[in-house]
Scaffold this motif. Structure first.
Motif, PDB file in Angstrom:
ATOM      1  N   LYS A 212       0.832  -1.199   0.000  1.00 13.87           N
ATOM      2  CA  LYS A 212       0.000   0.000   0.000  1.00 13.87           C
ATOM      3  C   LYS A 212       0.873   1.259   0.000  1.00 13.87           C
ATOM      4  O   LYS A 212       0.367   2.368   0.043  1.00 13.87           O
ATOM      5  N   SER A 213       2.191   1.075  -0.068  1.00 12.57           N
ATOM      6  CA  SER A 213       3.153   2.181  -0.059  1.00 12.57           C
ATOM      7  C   SER A 213       3.894   2.253  -1.394  1.00 12.57           C
ATOM      8  O   SER A 213       4.675   1.356  -1.729  1.00 12.57           O
ATOM      9  N   ILE A 214       3.649   3.317  -2.157  1.00 14.24           N
ATOM     10  CA  ILE A 214       4.319   3.477  -3.448  1.00 14.24           C
ATOM     11  C   ILE A 214       5.833   3.475  -3.267  1.00 14.24           C
ATOM     12  O   ILE A 214       6.560   2.797  -4.000  1.00 14.24           O
ATOM     13  N   MET A 215       6.315   4.208  -2.289  1.00 12.23           N
ATOM     14  CA  MET A 215       7.766   4.275  -2.067  1.00 12.23           C
ATOM     15  C   MET A 215       8.326   2.907  -1.674  1.00 12.23           C
ATOM     16  O   MET A 215       9.422   2.532  -2.107  1.00 12.23           O
ATOM     17  N   GLY A 216       7.592   2.177  -0.884  1.00 10.76           N
ATOM     18  CA  GLY A 216       8.033   0.832  -0.520  1.00 10.76           C
ATOM     19  C   GLY A 216       8.175  -0.058  -1.739  1.00 10.76           C
ATOM     20  O   GLY A 216       9.164  -0.786  -1.882  1.00 10.76           O
ATOM     21  N   ILE A 217       7.206   0.019  -2.622  1.00 13.77           N
ATOM     22  CA  ILE A 217       7.231  -0.796  -3.846  1.00 13.77           C
ATOM     23  C   ILE A 217       8.432  -0.420  -4.707  1.00 13.77           C
ATOM     24  O   ILE A 217       9.146  -1.288  -5.211  1.00 13.77           O
ATOM     25  N   ILE A 218       8.668   0.862  -4.862  1.00 22.59           N
ATOM     26  CA  ILE A 218       9.798   1.318  -5.676  1.00 22.59           C
ATOM     27  C   ILE A 218      11.119   0.809  -5.101  1.00 22.59           C
ATOM     28  O   ILE A 218      12.034   0.454  -5.859  1.00 22.59           O
ATOM     29  N   THR A 219      11.227   0.752  -3.773  1.00 23.73           N
ATOM     30  CA  THR A 219      12.491   0.312  -3.164  1.00 23.73           C
ATOM     31  C   THR A 219      12.809  -1.154  -3.448  1.00 23.73           C
ATOM     32  O   THR A 219      13.956  -1.568  -3.255  1.00 23.73           O
ATOM     33  N   LEU A 220      11.842  -1.927  -3.920  1.00 32.58           N
ATOM     34  CA  LEU A 220      12.139  -3.311  -4.292  1.00 32.58           C
ATOM     35  C   LEU A 220      13.091  -3.369  -5.486  1.00 32.58           C
ATOM     36  O   LEU A 220      13.788  -4.356  -5.669  1.00 32.58           O
ATOM     37  N   ALA A 221      13.102  -2.314  -6.295  1.00 31.20           N
ATOM     38  CA  ALA A 221      13.960  -2.263  -7.492  1.00 31.20           C
ATOM     39  C   ALA A 221      13.804  -3.545  -8.306  1.00 31.20           C
ATOM     40  O   ALA A 221      14.781  -4.200  -8.666  1.00 31.20           O
ATOM     41  N   ALA A 222      12.577  -3.903  -8.600  1.00 28.64           N
ATOM     42  CA  ALA A 222      12.278  -5.147  -9.301  1.00 28.64           C
ATOM     43  C   ALA A 222      12.250  -4.921 -10.807  1.00 28.64           C
ATOM     44  O   ALA A 222      11.480  -4.111 -11.310  1.00 28.64           O
ATOM     45  N   SER A 223      13.095  -5.640 -11.513  1.00 26.88           N
ATOM     46  CA  SER A 223      13.209  -5.473 -12.956  1.00 26.88           C
ATOM     47  C   SER A 223      12.523  -6.624 -13.691  1.00 26.88           C
ATOM     48  O   SER A 223      12.042  -7.583 -13.076  1.00 26.88           O
ATOM     49  N   PHE A 224      12.499  -6.523 -15.005  1.00 23.90           N
ATOM     50  CA  PHE A 224      11.894  -7.531 -15.867  1.00 23.90           C
ATOM     51  C   PHE A 224      12.424  -8.923 -15.503  1.00 23.90           C
ATOM     52  O   PHE A 224      13.617  -9.113 -15.301  1.00 23.90           O
ATOM     53  N   GLY A 225      11.504  -9.880 -15.373  1.00 26.66           N
ATOM     54  CA  GLY A 225      11.878 -11.259 -15.093  1.00 26.66           C
ATOM     55  C   GLY A 225      12.038 -11.600 -13.622  1.00 26.66           C
ATOM     56  O   GLY A 225      12.216 -12.760 -13.267  1.00 26.66           O
ATOM     57  N   THR A 226      11.946 -10.593 -12.747  1.00 24.51           N
ATOM     58  CA  THR A 226      12.093 -10.823 -11.312  1.00 24.51           C
ATOM     59  C   THR A 226      10.883 -11.570 -10.764  1.00 24.51           C
ATOM     60  O   THR A 226       9.749 -11.252 -11.119  1.00 24.51           O
TER      61      THR A 226
END
Length: 90
Positions: free
Chosen positions: A45-59
């Protein structure tokens, strides 16, 4: 608790726009919604939290939900990943 696994299908990975879509969807549910990558769990529910995953294609991402509407929440979030966030797929 519901746990589903998915893979990031859009070529650009998780950036600001997909993060916002995930958070906006997660907020609609009473359940707690988490995303987990390589043991790192964040509040979906946290946009910033999601961004911090640094998840790229195929992850590979694990979707974890806990609460009264956990199944619906997990399925809604997984559907976003499966659609590639309506972006170019890899």
């Amino acid at each position: 608790m519901v746990e589903l696994e998915t893979t990031i299908k859009n070529r650009a990975g998780i950036h600001a726009r997909p993060s916002a879509l995930i958070a906006q969807t997660a907020i609609k549910f009473a359940s707690r919604v988490y995303l987990e990558k390589s043991g790192n769990r964040i509040n979906a529910k946290s946009i910033m939290g999601i961004i911090t995953l640094a998840a790229s294609f195929g992850t590979k991402i694990k979707i974890i939900t806990e609460g009264p509407d956990e199944q619906q929440a997990a399925e809604a979030i997984k559907a976003l990943f499966e659609s590639g966030f309506n972006e170019e797929l890899g």
